[in-house]
Design a protein around this motif. Structure first.
Motif, PDB file in Angstrom:
ATOM      1  N   MET A   1       0.807  -1.221  -0.189  1.00 30.90           N
ATOM      2  CA  MET A   1       0.229   0.402  -0.057  1.00 30.90           C
ATOM      3  C   MET A   1       1.279   1.362   0.262  1.00 30.90           C
ATOM      4  SD  MET A   1      -3.297  -0.789  -0.671  1.00 30.90           S
ATOM      5  CE  MET A   1      -3.872   0.717  -0.779  1.00 30.90           C
ATOM      6  N   SER A   2       2.331   1.427   0.410  1.00 38.12           N
ATOM      7  CA  SER A   2       3.284   2.290  -0.116  1.00 38.12           C
ATOM      8  C   SER A   2       2.977   2.379  -1.227  1.00 38.12           C
ATOM      9  CB  SER A   2       4.487   2.074   0.536  1.00 38.12           C
ATOM     10  OG  SER A   2       5.360   1.465  -0.162  1.00 38.12           O
ATOM     11  N   LEU A   3       2.451   1.805  -2.353  1.00 36.17           N
ATOM     12  CA  LEU A   3       2.922   2.785  -3.060  1.00 36.17           C
ATOM     13  C   LEU A   3       2.038   3.443  -4.083  1.00 36.17           C
ATOM     14  CD1 LEU A   3       3.194  -0.778  -5.455  1.00 36.17           C
ATOM     15  CD2 LEU A   3       4.856   1.260  -5.352  1.00 36.17           C
ATOM     16  N   TYR A   4       1.163   3.524  -2.883  1.00 36.50           N
ATOM     17  CA  TYR A   4      -0.233   4.637  -3.229  1.00 36.50           C
ATOM     18  C   TYR A   4      -0.111   5.943  -2.077  1.00 36.50           C
ATOM     19  CZ  TYR A   4      -2.667   1.532  -5.902  1.00 36.50           C
ATOM     20  OH  TYR A   4      -3.626   0.571  -7.043  1.00 36.50           O
ATOM     21  N   ASP A   5       1.335   5.745  -1.742  1.00 39.33           N
ATOM     22  CA  ASP A   5       1.136   7.394  -1.150  1.00 39.33           C
ATOM     23  C   ASP A   5       1.146   8.476  -1.667  1.00 39.33           C
ATOM     24  OD1 ASP A   5       2.088   5.403   1.378  1.00 39.33           O
ATOM     25  OD2 ASP A   5       4.253   5.914   1.793  1.00 39.33           O
ATOM     26  N   GLY A   6       0.821   9.200  -1.342  1.00 39.29           N
ATOM     27  CA  GLY A   6       0.350  10.420  -2.447  1.00 39.29           C
ATOM     28  C   GLY A   6      -0.281  10.359  -2.981  1.00 39.29           C
ATOM     29  N   LEU A   7      -1.095   9.789  -3.052  1.00 43.65           N
ATOM     30  CA  LEU A   7      -2.528   9.145  -3.888  1.00 43.65           C
ATOM     31  C   LEU A   7      -3.578  10.896  -3.838  1.00 43.65           C
ATOM     32  CD1 LEU A   7      -4.095   7.666  -5.789  1.00 43.65           C
ATOM     33  CD2 LEU A   7      -5.307   6.260  -4.544  1.00 43.65           C
ATOM     34  N   ALA A   8      -3.300  11.170  -2.825  1.00 41.05           N
ATOM     35  CA  ALA A   8      -4.382  12.166  -2.782  1.00 41.05           C
ATOM     36  C   ALA A   8      -4.123  12.937  -2.746  1.00 41.05           C
ATOM     37  CB  ALA A   8      -5.102  12.948  -1.306  1.00 41.05           C
ATOM     38  N   ALA A   9      -2.499  13.925  -2.885  1.00 46.73           N
ATOM     39  CA  ALA A   9      -2.477  14.614  -3.785  1.00 46.73           C
ATOM     40  C   ALA A   9      -2.749  14.539  -4.899  1.00 46.73           C
ATOM     41  CB  ALA A   9      -0.783  15.165  -2.994  1.00 46.73           C
ATOM     42  N   GLY A  10      -1.993  13.568  -4.928  1.00 47.22           N
ATOM     43  CA  GLY A  10      -2.201  13.163  -7.149  1.00 47.22           C
ATOM     44  C   GLY A  10      -3.210  13.507  -8.124  1.00 47.22           C
ATOM     45  N   LEU A  11      -3.937  12.814  -6.940  1.00 43.34           N
ATOM     46  CA  LEU A  11      -5.443  13.282  -7.377  1.00 43.34           C
ATOM     47  C   LEU A  11      -5.857  14.614  -7.686  1.00 43.34           C
ATOM     48  CD1 LEU A  11      -7.575   9.931  -5.402  1.00 43.34           C
ATOM     49  CD2 LEU A  11      -6.423  10.408  -8.109  1.00 43.34           C
ATOM     50  N   TRP A  12      -5.841  15.102  -6.353  1.00 43.63           N
ATOM     51  CA  TRP A  12      -6.214  16.843  -6.686  1.00 43.63           C
ATOM     52  C   TRP A  12      -5.065  17.776  -7.193  1.00 43.63           C
ATOM     53  CZ3 TRP A  12      -9.638  19.248  -4.783  1.00 43.63           C
ATOM     54  CH2 TRP A  12      -9.760  18.484  -3.186  1.00 43.63           C
ATOM     55  N   ARG A  13      -3.745  16.990  -7.765  1.00 51.34           N
ATOM     56  CA  ARG A  13      -3.486  17.199  -9.054  1.00 51.34           C
ATOM     57  C   ARG A  13      -4.292  17.535 -10.300  1.00 51.34           C
ATOM     58  NH1 ARG A  13      -0.430  15.782 -13.365  1.00 51.34           N
ATOM     59  NH2 ARG A  13       1.606  16.997 -14.162  1.00 51.34           N
ATOM     60  N   GLN A  14      -4.690  16.076 -10.580  1.00 49.36           N
ATOM     61  CA  GLN A  14      -6.029  16.340 -11.879  1.00 49.36           C
ATOM     62  C   GLN A  14      -7.068  16.700 -11.637  1.00 49.36           C
ATOM     63  OE1 GLN A  14      -4.970  14.491 -14.408  1.00 49.36           O
ATOM     64  NE2 GLN A  14      -2.738  14.288 -13.113  1.00 49.36           N
ATOM     65  N   VAL A  15      -7.123  16.868 -10.240  1.00 49.11           N
ATOM     66  CA  VAL A  15      -8.534  17.978 -10.448  1.00 49.11           C
ATOM     67  C   VAL A  15      -8.368  18.959 -11.106  1.00 49.11           C
ATOM     68  CG1 VAL A  15      -9.909  19.786  -8.955  1.00 49.11           C
ATOM     69  CG2 VAL A  15      -9.677  16.527  -8.417  1.00 49.11           C
ATOM     70  N   PHE A  16      -7.054  19.626 -10.660  1.00 45.72           N
ATOM     71  CA  PHE A  16      -6.672  20.623 -11.456  1.00 45.72           C
ATOM     72  C   PHE A  16      -6.416  20.664 -12.727  1.00 45.72           C
ATOM     73  CE2 PHE A  16      -6.244  21.626  -6.609  1.00 45.72           C
ATOM     74  CZ  PHE A  16      -7.085  22.841  -6.462  1.00 45.72           C
ATOM     75  N   TYR A  17      -5.096  20.184 -12.803  1.00 45.58           N
ATOM     76  CA  TYR A  17      -4.589  19.841 -14.185  1.00 45.58           C
ATOM     77  C   TYR A  17      -6.064  19.042 -15.266  1.00 45.58           C
ATOM     78  CZ  TYR A  17      -1.207  18.252 -17.205  1.00 45.58           C
ATOM     79  OH  TYR A  17      -0.155  18.678 -18.853  1.00 45.58           O
ATOM     80  N   ALA A  18      -6.095  18.023 -15.314  1.00 45.46           N
ATOM     81  CA  ALA A  18      -7.170  17.374 -16.187  1.00 45.46           C
ATOM     82  C   ALA A  18      -7.820  18.583 -16.281  1.00 45.46           C
ATOM     83  CB  ALA A  18      -7.281  16.087 -15.650  1.00 45.46           C
ATOM     84  N   THR A  19      -8.429  18.789 -15.440  1.00 42.22           N
ATOM     85  CA  THR A  19     -10.132  19.515 -15.317  1.00 42.22           C
ATOM     86  C   THR A  19     -10.010  20.667 -16.435  1.00 42.22           C
ATOM     87  OG1 THR A  19     -10.837  19.368 -14.159  1.00 42.22           O
ATOM     88  CG2 THR A  19     -12.157  20.899 -13.923  1.00 42.22           C
ATOM     89  N   THR A  20      -8.764  21.575 -16.336  1.00 39.71           N
ATOM     90  CA  THR A  20      -8.214  22.673 -16.664  1.00 39.71           C
ATOM     91  C   THR A  20      -7.997  22.678 -17.543  1.00 39.71           C
ATOM     92  OG1 THR A  20      -7.338  23.456 -14.548  1.00 39.71           O
ATOM     93  CG2 THR A  20      -6.530  25.169 -16.660  1.00 39.71           C
ATOM     94  N   ARG A  21      -6.676  21.718 -18.283  1.00 37.69           N
ATOM     95  CA  ARG A  21      -5.997  21.384 -19.432  1.00 37.69           C
ATOM     96  C   ARG A  21      -7.301  20.932 -21.222  1.00 37.69           C
ATOM     97  NH1 ARG A  21      -2.912  16.691 -21.513  1.00 37.69           N
ATOM     98  NH2 ARG A  21      -4.119  15.155 -20.008  1.00 37.69           N
ATOM     99  N   PHE A  22      -7.706  19.471 -20.940  1.00 36.87           N
ATOM    100  CA  PHE A  22      -9.102  19.721 -21.562  1.00 36.87           C
ATOM    101  C   PHE A  22     -10.133  20.289 -21.428  1.00 36.87           C
ATOM    102  CE2 PHE A  22      -7.480  15.465 -19.864  1.00 36.87           C
ATOM    103  CZ  PHE A  22      -6.584  15.494 -21.507  1.00 36.87           C
ATOM    104  N   GLY A  23     -10.791  20.911 -19.962  1.00 31.53           N
ATOM    105  CA  GLY A  23     -11.789  22.094 -19.744  1.00 31.53           C
ATOM    106  C   GLY A  23     -12.083  23.298 -20.961  1.00 31.53           C
TER     107      GLY A  23
END
Length: 166
Positions: free
Chosen positions: A87-109
């Motif tokens: 499960m340590s492979l998922y360390d930082g997942l929350a920050a990565g998901l928040w990054r996608q909220v900003f990045y993917a939404t902004t880039r594609f939207g």
């Protein structure tokens, strides 16, 4: 019993049905209604988040490999799993998901919105216009999501830091 004449009659019926003319008064519009902008932004962010959740373990491994080589230590995937767990492979997942909220939404939207606006202004959307819009919206998305990228890298490496007691 299936006969050649029966197959021939069936085939002729299919051909006849496919060549029928449709009454224009009865047909519906072939152009689907435009997708509302909030839906474009929401699906962009959701798609980015799903993709990131799949890729994140590989990113965490890459971050730890990079940092280990910078520290002059040898990286071993099996040792990482033994010491910190799968499960340590998922360390930082929350920050990565928040990054996608900003990045993917902004880039594609923003790409959709800006591309449509460019079409309204110029009356056309050519390849060069899409490249310019893509570069501008990608740069904007990178600028907005940069703090979350830093948080993702730091949180992905937290498991390798020495533990201290308070």
């Amino acid at each position: 019993k299936i006969t050649n004449s029966r197959i021939k009659n069936t085939f002729q019926a299919i051909v006849a049905a496919s060549t029928l003319e449709i009454n224009p008064k009865m047909s519906t519009s072939t152009t689907p209604p435009p997708v509302p902008k909030p839906v474009v932004f929401a699906t962009s962010g959701l798609g980015g988040m799903i993709g990131w959740a799949i890729v994140h373990p590989a990113n965490t491994t890459a971050v730890r490999m990079s940092l280990a080589s910078m520290q002059g230590t040898k990286f071993s995937f099996s040792t990482m799993i033994k010491e910190n767990g799968v499960m340590s492979l998922y360390d930082g997942l929350a920050a990565g998901l928040w990054r996608q909220v900003f990045y993917a939404t902004t880039r594609f939207g923003l790409f959709e919105v800006c591309r449509d606006k460019l079409h309204d202004i110029r009356g056309k959307t050519d390849f060069a216009g899409r490249v310019v819009v893509g570069a501008a919206t990608g740069a904007t998305a990178a600028l907005i999501s940069c703090p979350m990228e830093v948080a993702t890298v730091r949180m992905s490496n937290d498991a390798t830091l020495p533990r201290h007691s308070d």
